[in-house]
Scaffold this motif. Structure first.
Motif, PDB file in Angstrom:
ATOM      1  N   ALA A 102       0.803  -1.230   0.000  1.00  0.00           N
ATOM      2  CA  ALA A 102       0.000   0.000   0.000  1.00  0.00           C
ATOM      3  C   ALA A 102       0.833   1.277   0.000  1.00  0.00           C
ATOM      4  O   ALA A 102       0.437   2.281  -0.587  1.00  0.00           O
ATOM      5  N   VAL A 103       1.982   1.262   0.655  1.00  0.00           N
ATOM      6  CA  VAL A 103       2.805   2.471   0.745  1.00  0.00           C
ATOM      7  C   VAL A 103       3.668   2.558  -0.507  1.00  0.00           C
ATOM      8  O   VAL A 103       4.489   1.682  -0.771  1.00  0.00           O
ATOM      9  N   LYS A 104       3.471   3.597  -1.279  1.00  0.00           N
ATOM     10  CA  LYS A 104       4.113   3.712  -2.599  1.00  0.00           C
ATOM     11  C   LYS A 104       5.602   4.038  -2.537  1.00  0.00           C
ATOM     12  O   LYS A 104       6.367   3.601  -3.380  1.00  0.00           O
ATOM     13  N   LYS A 105       6.022   4.810  -1.552  1.00  0.00           N
ATOM     14  CA  LYS A 105       7.431   5.241  -1.487  1.00  0.00           C
ATOM     15  C   LYS A 105       8.280   4.135  -0.869  1.00  0.00           C
ATOM     16  O   LYS A 105       8.229   3.874   0.332  1.00  0.00           O
ATOM     17  N   LYS A 106       9.063   3.468  -1.707  1.00  0.00           N
ATOM     18  CA  LYS A 106       9.969   2.404  -1.263  1.00  0.00           C
ATOM     19  C   LYS A 106      11.345   3.030  -1.022  1.00  0.00           C
ATOM     20  O   LYS A 106      11.752   3.949  -1.737  1.00  0.00           O
ATOM     21  N   VAL A 107      12.056   2.533  -0.012  1.00  0.00           N
ATOM     22  CA  VAL A 107      13.384   3.048   0.302  1.00  0.00           C
ATOM     23  C   VAL A 107      14.357   1.894   0.513  1.00  0.00           C
ATOM     24  O   VAL A 107      13.949   0.764   0.781  1.00  0.00           O
ATOM     25  N   SER A 108      15.628   2.201   0.405  1.00  0.00           N
ATOM     26  CA  SER A 108      16.668   1.188   0.571  1.00  0.00           C
ATOM     27  C   SER A 108      17.114   1.115   2.029  1.00  0.00           C
ATOM     28  O   SER A 108      16.776   1.971   2.845  1.00  0.00           O
ATOM     29  N   TRP A 109      17.923   0.105   2.319  1.00  0.00           N
ATOM     30  CA  TRP A 109      18.506  -0.040   3.656  1.00  0.00           C
ATOM     31  C   TRP A 109      19.277   1.214   4.021  1.00  0.00           C
ATOM     32  O   TRP A 109      19.082   1.783   5.090  1.00  0.00           O
ATOM     33  N   LYS A 110      20.143   1.663   3.119  1.00  0.00           N
ATOM     34  CA  LYS A 110      20.960   2.854   3.381  1.00  0.00           C
ATOM     35  C   LYS A 110      20.148   4.141   3.341  1.00  0.00           C
ATOM     36  O   LYS A 110      20.531   5.131   3.946  1.00  0.00           O
ATOM     37  N   GLY A 111      19.042   4.137   2.629  1.00  0.00           N
ATOM     38  CA  GLY A 111      18.226   5.340   2.495  1.00  0.00           C
ATOM     39  C   GLY A 111      17.188   5.519   3.592  1.00  0.00           C
ATOM     40  O   GLY A 111      16.453   6.500   3.604  1.00  0.00           O
ATOM     41  N   ALA A 112      17.127   4.580   4.534  1.00  0.00           N
ATOM     42  CA  ALA A 112      16.115   4.644   5.589  1.00  0.00           C
ATOM     43  C   ALA A 112      16.344   5.842   6.511  1.00  0.00           C
ATOM     44  O   ALA A 112      17.481   6.165   6.867  1.00  0.00           O
ATOM     45  N   VAL A 113      15.247   6.490   6.855  1.00  0.00           N
ATOM     46  CA  VAL A 113      15.269   7.599   7.807  1.00  0.00           C
ATOM     47  C   VAL A 113      14.258   7.328   8.913  1.00  0.00           C
ATOM     48  O   VAL A 113      13.396   6.444   8.790  1.00  0.00           O
ATOM     49  N   LYS A 114      14.362   8.082   9.972  1.00  0.00           N
ATOM     50  CA  LYS A 114      13.496   7.948  11.141  1.00  0.00           C
ATOM     51  C   LYS A 114      12.027   7.856  10.727  1.00  0.00           C
ATOM     52  O   LYS A 114      11.546   8.681   9.967  1.00  0.00           O
ATOM     53  N   GLY A 115      11.361   6.809  11.204  1.00  0.00           N
ATOM     54  CA  GLY A 115       9.945   6.620  10.907  1.00  0.00           C
ATOM     55  C   GLY A 115       9.656   5.655   9.775  1.00  0.00           C
ATOM     56  O   GLY A 115       8.526   5.192   9.632  1.00  0.00           O
ATOM     57  N   ASP A 116      10.652   5.351   8.954  1.00  0.00           N
ATOM     58  CA  ASP A 116      10.436   4.388   7.870  1.00  0.00           C
ATOM     59  C   ASP A 116      10.107   3.019   8.465  1.00  0.00           C
ATOM     60  O   ASP A 116      10.509   2.701   9.589  1.00  0.00           O
ATOM     61  N   LEU A 117       9.390   2.224   7.703  1.00  0.00           N
ATOM     62  CA  LEU A 117       9.032   0.877   8.137  1.00  0.00           C
ATOM     63  C   LEU A 117       9.935  -0.118   7.430  1.00  0.00           C
ATOM     64  O   LEU A 117      10.012  -0.137   6.201  1.00  0.00           O
ATOM     65  N   LEU A 118      10.630  -0.925   8.209  1.00  0.00           N
ATOM     66  CA  LEU A 118      11.584  -1.900   7.685  1.00  0.00           C
ATOM     67  C   LEU A 118      10.953  -3.291   7.717  1.00  0.00           C
ATOM     68  O   LEU A 118      10.325  -3.667   8.705  1.00  0.00           O
ATOM     69  N   PHE A 119      11.151  -4.046   6.636  1.00  0.00           N
ATOM     70  CA  PHE A 119      10.566  -5.384   6.503  1.00  0.00           C
ATOM     71  C   PHE A 119      11.670  -6.427   6.399  1.00  0.00           C
ATOM     72  O   PHE A 119      12.719  -6.171   5.807  1.00  0.00           O
TER      73      PHE A 119
END
Length: 167
Positions: A102-119
């Protein structure tokens, strides 16, 4: 009088086309600036919501894990993440897989910032809220409690994606 009118008419004719050409250039600039400004406003709002979601998740540290729980008092991993973001004003689906899709904005391990959801894991069966500085808050598994952990090589090895809610 005729000379003044002719002179006045000439100045109006001269000024007319120049003024007519100016607004489209200004309009393009304003539209461009408005897009940048709107994008910056959305990013600032998302950052504020992310900080709130992390703060809320941190307040749940010590609560017990319970499969299918969405709080308050007990949580599963997606219940904690969804509950934290819901308190921040963003509604998310219930399960880890649904949230990731559902969440369109995907991010990388290195690109993660506070609040991102990690799977984590192949089927994205576990998740946590990135707290910044290499830490994550999550509800680990049955018999355990919500905790803040350091993201070790183990988690990097099992990382399967991340998303940025609230954009």
């Amino acid at each position: 009088m005729l000379t003044a009118t002719a002179a006045l008419g000439a100045s109006v004719l001269t000024a007319g086309p120049a003024e007519a050409a100016a607004p489209p250039q200004q309009a393009v600039f304003v539209t461009s600036a408005a897009k940048v400004s709107a994008k910056q406003a959305r990013a600032a709002k998302q950052k504020k919501r992310a900080a709130y979601a992390v703060k809320y998740a941190a307040k749940q540290i010590g609560d017990p894990y319970r499969y299918g729980a969405t709080g308050p008092g007990s949580w599963d991993c997606s219940g904690l993440a969804g509950g934290a973001w819901r308190k921040a004003g963003v509604k998310l689906p219930r399960t880890t897989q649904q949230i990731y899709r559902a969440v369109k904005k995907k991010v990388s391990w290195k690109g993660a910032v506070k609040g991102d959801l990690l799977f984590f894991y192949g089927g994205r069966t576990h998740m946590g809220v990135y707290a910044g500085h290499g830490y994550m808050i999550h509800a680990p598994s049955s018999g355990k409690r919500v905790k803040k952990i350091k993201l070790t090589k183990y988690y990097k090895r099992h990382f399967s994606g991340a998303v940025r809610p609230g954009l």
